[in-house]
Design an enzyme around this catalytic site. Structure first.
Site, PDB file in Angstrom:
ATOM      1  N   CYS A  26       0.831  -1.199   0.000  1.00  0.00           N
ATOM      2  CA  CYS A  26       0.000   0.000   0.000  1.00  0.00           C
ATOM      3  C   CYS A  26       0.871   1.257   0.000  1.00  0.00           C
ATOM      4  CB  CYS A  26      -0.917  -0.016   1.224  1.00  0.00           C
ATOM      5  SG  CYS A  26      -1.860   1.497   1.454  1.00  0.00           S
ATOM      6  N   CYS A  47       0.580   3.210   3.283  1.00  0.00           N
ATOM      7  CA  CYS A  47       1.264   2.511   4.376  1.00  0.00           C
ATOM      8  C   CYS A  47       2.781   2.732   4.278  1.00  0.00           C
ATOM      9  CB  CYS A  47       0.942   1.023   4.363  1.00  0.00           C
ATOM     10  SG  CYS A  47      -0.720   0.611   4.936  1.00  0.00           S
ATOM     11  N   GLY A  79     -14.128   6.752  -7.498  1.00  0.00           N
ATOM     12  CA  GLY A  79     -12.833   7.293  -7.893  1.00  0.00           C
ATOM     13  C   GLY A  79     -11.708   6.987  -6.924  1.00  0.00           C
ATOM     14  N   THR A  89      -8.563   5.478  -5.824  1.00  0.00           N
ATOM     15  CA  THR A  89      -7.458   4.857  -6.559  1.00  0.00           C
ATOM     16  C   THR A  89      -6.454   4.164  -5.643  1.00  0.00           C
ATOM     17  OG1 THR A  89      -6.256   6.955  -6.575  1.00  0.00           O
ATOM     18  CG2 THR A  89      -7.646   6.465  -8.496  1.00  0.00           C
ATOM     19  N   HIS A 122      -6.972   2.652   0.712  1.00  0.00           N
ATOM     20  CA  HIS A 122      -6.577   2.963   2.092  1.00  0.00           C
ATOM     21  C   HIS A 122      -7.383   4.203   2.443  1.00  0.00           C
ATOM     22  CE1 HIS A 122      -3.183   3.263   5.224  1.00  0.00           C
ATOM     23  NE2 HIS A 122      -3.951   4.330   5.458  1.00  0.00           N
ATOM     24  N   HIS A 150      -8.763   7.607   3.343  1.00  0.00           N
ATOM     25  CA  HIS A 150      -8.148   8.927   3.409  1.00  0.00           C
ATOM     26  C   HIS A 150      -9.199   9.990   3.135  1.00  0.00           C
ATOM     27  CE1 HIS A 150      -7.683   7.544  -0.771  1.00  0.00           C
ATOM     28  NE2 HIS A 150      -7.672   8.819  -1.136  1.00  0.00           N
TER      29      HIS A 150
END
Length: 115
Positions: free
Chosen positions: A6, A9, A95, A97, A100, A102
């Site tokens: 990730c 990450c 959308g 991408t 994770h 956010h």
């Protein structure tokens, strides 16, 4: 738990060095590399959470911190009085991408309707 594949990450762990606007034990904030507005910030949890579909009571302190950080950053960016948009994309159709969680913070111009 971090996911070594990730992007966020890797940023959180320091494996990928990026200029951070904010960094603490729970979250960090950066500028979006493909901004959709003159100000486009990302506030990212250090804990890997796939997206908002899996957020629950256990993440209440984390979400509180994300909102506190956006308030401080938008004030510093001169957006607090003008207004701005906060968004969480959930899934590919929205959308998203990077899988994770956010928070997007957008401002600095008149924002049109989305969706």
């Amino acid at each position: 738990m971090a996911d070594s594949a990730c992007l966020f990450c890797r940023m959180a762990s320091g494996d990928m060095d990026v200029p951070k606007l904010y960094d603490d034990d729970l979250v960090f904030a950066i500028r979006d590399i493909n901004p959709r507005a003159p100000v486009h910030l990302l506030i990212v949890p250090k804990e890997h959470i796939d997206d908002a579909r899996v957020v629950g009571d256990r993440q209440s302190a984390l979400l509180g911190r994300m909102f506190a950080v956006q308030a401080a950053l938008t004030d510093g960016e001169g957006l607090a009085k003008r207004g701005y948009r906060i968004a969480f994309n959930v899934g590919e159709d929205a959308g998203m991408t990077i899988p994770h969680l956010h928070m997007h913070v957008l401002g600095g111009r008149q924002l049109g309707a989305e969706g």
